[in-house]
Design a protein around this motif. Structure first.
Motif, PDB file in Angstrom:
ATOM      1  N   GLU A 163       2.250  -3.850   9.740  1.00 31.06           N
ATOM      2  CA  GLU A 163       2.076  -3.768  11.188  1.00 31.06           C
ATOM      3  C   GLU A 163       3.125  -2.875  11.831  1.00 31.06           C
ATOM      4  O   GLU A 163       2.851  -2.189  12.829  1.00 31.06           O
ATOM      5  CB  GLU A 163       2.089  -5.162  11.824  1.00 31.06           C
ATOM      6  CG  GLU A 163       3.348  -5.965  11.619  1.00 31.06           C
ATOM      7  CD  GLU A 163       3.260  -6.911  10.434  1.00 31.06           C
ATOM      8  OE1 GLU A 163       3.936  -7.953  10.465  1.00 31.06           O
ATOM      9  OE2 GLU A 163       2.502  -6.608   9.483  1.00 31.06           O
ATOM     10  N   ALA A 164       4.334  -2.839  11.251  1.00 30.60           N
ATOM     11  CA  ALA A 164       5.366  -1.951  11.785  1.00 30.60           C
ATOM     12  C   ALA A 164       5.021  -0.488  11.529  1.00 30.60           C
ATOM     13  O   ALA A 164       5.200   0.373  12.405  1.00 30.60           O
ATOM     14  CB  ALA A 164       6.719  -2.292  11.181  1.00 30.60           C
ATOM     15  N   ILE A 165       4.527  -0.195  10.345  1.00 32.97           N
ATOM     16  CA  ILE A 165       4.160   1.189  10.014  1.00 32.97           C
ATOM     17  C   ILE A 165       3.060   1.692  10.935  1.00 32.97           C
ATOM     18  O   ILE A 165       3.080   2.845  11.389  1.00 32.97           O
ATOM     19  CB  ILE A 165       3.723   1.288   8.536  1.00 32.97           C
ATOM     20  CG1 ILE A 165       4.911   1.047   7.594  1.00 32.97           C
ATOM     21  CG2 ILE A 165       3.065   2.646   8.252  1.00 32.97           C
ATOM     22  CD1 ILE A 165       5.974   2.110   7.634  1.00 32.97           C
ATOM     23  N   PHE A 221       4.889   5.013   3.356  1.00 28.89           N
ATOM     24  CA  PHE A 221       4.313   6.315   3.686  1.00 28.89           C
ATOM     25  C   PHE A 221       5.062   7.394   2.933  1.00 28.89           C
ATOM     26  O   PHE A 221       6.266   7.575   3.079  1.00 28.89           O
ATOM     27  CB  PHE A 221       4.395   6.570   5.190  1.00 28.89           C
ATOM     28  CG  PHE A 221       4.073   7.992   5.582  1.00 28.89           C
ATOM     29  CD1 PHE A 221       2.894   8.589   5.182  1.00 28.89           C
ATOM     30  CD2 PHE A 221       4.963   8.739   6.344  1.00 28.89           C
ATOM     31  CE1 PHE A 221       2.597   9.900   5.527  1.00 28.89           C
ATOM     32  CE2 PHE A 221       4.681  10.048   6.700  1.00 28.89           C
ATOM     33  CZ  PHE A 221       3.493  10.629   6.289  1.00 28.89           C
ATOM     34  N   PHE A 222       4.330   8.128   2.091  1.00 29.61           N
ATOM     35  CA  PHE A 222       4.862   9.260   1.335  1.00 29.61           C
ATOM     36  C   PHE A 222       4.483  10.551   2.041  1.00 29.61           C
ATOM     37  O   PHE A 222       3.396  10.671   2.604  1.00 29.61           O
ATOM     38  CB  PHE A 222       4.269   9.302  -0.081  1.00 29.61           C
ATOM     39  CG  PHE A 222       4.765   8.250  -1.031  1.00 29.61           C
ATOM     40  CD1 PHE A 222       5.569   8.590  -2.116  1.00 29.61           C
ATOM     41  CD2 PHE A 222       4.417   6.914  -0.868  1.00 29.61           C
ATOM     42  CE1 PHE A 222       6.006   7.621  -3.008  1.00 29.61           C
ATOM     43  CE2 PHE A 222       4.849   5.947  -1.756  1.00 29.61           C
ATOM     44  CZ  PHE A 222       5.649   6.298  -2.833  1.00 29.61           C
ATOM     45  N   ASN A 223       5.375  11.526   1.965  1.00 31.73           N
ATOM     46  CA  ASN A 223       5.075  12.857   2.470  1.00 31.73           C
ATOM     47  C   ASN A 223       5.414  13.860   1.377  1.00 31.73           C
ATOM     48  O   ASN A 223       5.898  13.494   0.298  1.00 31.73           O
ATOM     49  CB  ASN A 223       5.870  13.137   3.752  1.00 31.73           C
ATOM     50  CG  ASN A 223       5.224  14.220   4.607  1.00 31.73           C
ATOM     51  OD1 ASN A 223       4.275  14.870   4.192  1.00 31.73           O
ATOM     52  ND2 ASN A 223       5.744  14.402   5.811  1.00 31.73           N
ATOM     53  N   ALA A 262       0.838  -1.198   0.000  1.00 33.57           N
ATOM     54  CA  ALA A 262       0.000   0.000   0.000  1.00 33.57           C
ATOM     55  C   ALA A 262       0.870   1.243   0.000  1.00 33.57           C
ATOM     56  O   ALA A 262       1.886   1.299   0.703  1.00 33.57           O
ATOM     57  CB  ALA A 262      -0.913   0.012   1.224  1.00 33.57           C
ATOM     58  N   PHE A 263       0.486   2.241  -0.792  1.00 29.78           N
ATOM     59  CA  PHE A 263       1.087   3.570  -0.760  1.00 29.78           C
ATOM     60  C   PHE A 263       0.097   4.492  -0.050  1.00 29.78           C
ATOM     61  O   PHE A 263      -1.048   4.625  -0.489  1.00 29.78           O
ATOM     62  CB  PHE A 263       1.328   4.110  -2.173  1.00 29.78           C
ATOM     63  CG  PHE A 263       2.438   3.437  -2.931  1.00 29.78           C
ATOM     64  CD1 PHE A 263       3.255   2.475  -2.351  1.00 29.78           C
ATOM     65  CD2 PHE A 263       2.679   3.786  -4.253  1.00 29.78           C
ATOM     66  CE1 PHE A 263       4.280   1.862  -3.058  1.00 29.78           C
ATOM     67  CE2 PHE A 263       3.703   3.186  -4.972  1.00 29.78           C
ATOM     68  CZ  PHE A 263       4.505   2.223  -4.378  1.00 29.78           C
ATOM     69  N   ILE A 264       0.539   5.110   1.049  1.00 27.93           N
ATOM     70  CA  ILE A 264      -0.312   6.046   1.782  1.00 27.93           C
ATOM     71  C   ILE A 264       0.403   7.388   1.895  1.00 27.93           C
ATOM     72  O   ILE A 264       1.616   7.476   1.702  1.00 27.93           O
ATOM     73  CB  ILE A 264      -0.678   5.527   3.184  1.00 27.93           C
ATOM     74  CG1 ILE A 264       0.577   5.385   4.068  1.00 27.93           C
ATOM     75  CG2 ILE A 264      -1.437   4.205   3.101  1.00 27.93           C
ATOM     76  CD1 ILE A 264       0.288   5.060   5.533  1.00 27.93           C
ATOM     77  N   GLY A 265      -0.352   8.423   2.226  1.00 30.32           N
ATOM     78  CA  GLY A 265       0.228   9.744   2.393  1.00 30.32           C
ATOM     79  C   GLY A 265      -0.754  10.822   1.994  1.00 30.32           C
ATOM     80  O   GLY A 265      -1.789  10.540   1.389  1.00 30.32           O
TER      81      GLY A 265
END
Length: 268
Positions: free
Chosen positions: A248-250, A226-228, A44-47
């Motif tokens: 789970e670590a993220i 996780f993108f910022n 998954a790409f989130i941000g």
């Protein structure tokens, strides 16, 4: 500073980037992407909006080529082959690396012809009826539509249309399926059905999904990036990867404060 290659502790990666910068004209939209995508897993790409998640995703099957000002520095490899080498056919790239978009977009054709369209275009010589049935079964749609294959795909419900689009992507027998916010236009019940389907598909495909839904990322993915975004003195916003690890670590023990703030809803 260019970060080291961020790859989960798994050696069998299907896609990876090296020092990837993405430009539209002179504007650098994304910088320093070094990431490996594991085989037969859901990444998954989130941000936040504008951080480059979808831009990176579309680089993986060269859809950004359709934008005149687009170009990259760095490398993107698919099974150790440079995707942007001069002898690579983008059409073949898109056959092996399929895409499902945010809004369901079935062709204005019958359900059958939606599935058969890509294989016909590619000169498929096998049993088309069997391929259509298998693709619809793999997308968990066969039982819903087996008696109405001549009906228009656009007549299906939103969730069914999205599963039809997934079946259409599967029909050309890709190895990777990219999904750009595939549940954003769907109701909660349809969303859960798509998430269940994605879990089943990872047994046969490598999946990369862009999502703004933190619950979806935590439920449905094995790995999360996780993108910022960072603004320069001209106000231009450039995306970059902060952190990439097992999901789970993220979500439970991120290494960076920005990640912790984002996944806990305190971002910004």
């Amino acid at each position: 500073m260019t970060p080291e290659l961020q790859t989960p502790r798994q050696t069998d990666t299907v896609l990876h980037t090296e020092n990837l910068d993405i430009f539209y004209g002179s504007f650098k939209a994304v910088r320093d992407v070094n990431i490996g995508i594991p085989k037969n897993a859901i990444t998954a790409f989130i941000g936040p909006s504008g951080c480059g998640k979808s831009t990176v995703l579309r680089c993986f099957n060269r859809l950004n080529d359709l934008i005149k000002t687009f170009h990259i520095n760095g490398k993107i490899f698919y099974k150790k082959q440079d995707l942007y080498a001069s002898d690579i056919d983008p059409v073949e790239v898109r056959r092996q690396i399929g895409m499902v978009f945010q809004k369901p977009n079935p062709f204005p054709k019958t359900i059958y012809d939606n599935i058969a369209f890509g294989p016909r275009l590619l000169g498929y010589k096998g049993d088309m009826d069997e391929l259509v049935e298998r693709s619809l079964k793999n997308a968990a749609l066969w039982e819903d539509v087996k008696d109405k294959l001549k009906a228009l795909g656009t007549d299906l419900s939103g969730g069914q249309q999205q599963r039809l689009c997934i079946a259409r992507a599967i029909a050309v027998q890709p190895e990777v399926i990219l999904m750009d916010e595939p549940c954003a236009a769907l109701d909660p019940i349809s969303t859960l059905k798509i998430e269940d389907l994605i879990q089943e598909l990872k047994e046969r495909y490598t999946i990369v999904i862009v999502t703004h839904n933190m619950q979806q990322a935590s439920r449905a993915s094995d790995y999360t990036a996780f993108f910022n975004v960072q603004a320069n003195d001209k106000g231009q916003r450039t995306g970059y990867i902060v952190e990439y690890d097992r999901t789970e670590a993220i979500f439970q023990s991120p290494k960076h404060q920005a990640t912790q703030e984002y996944v806990s809803g305190r971002f910004g």
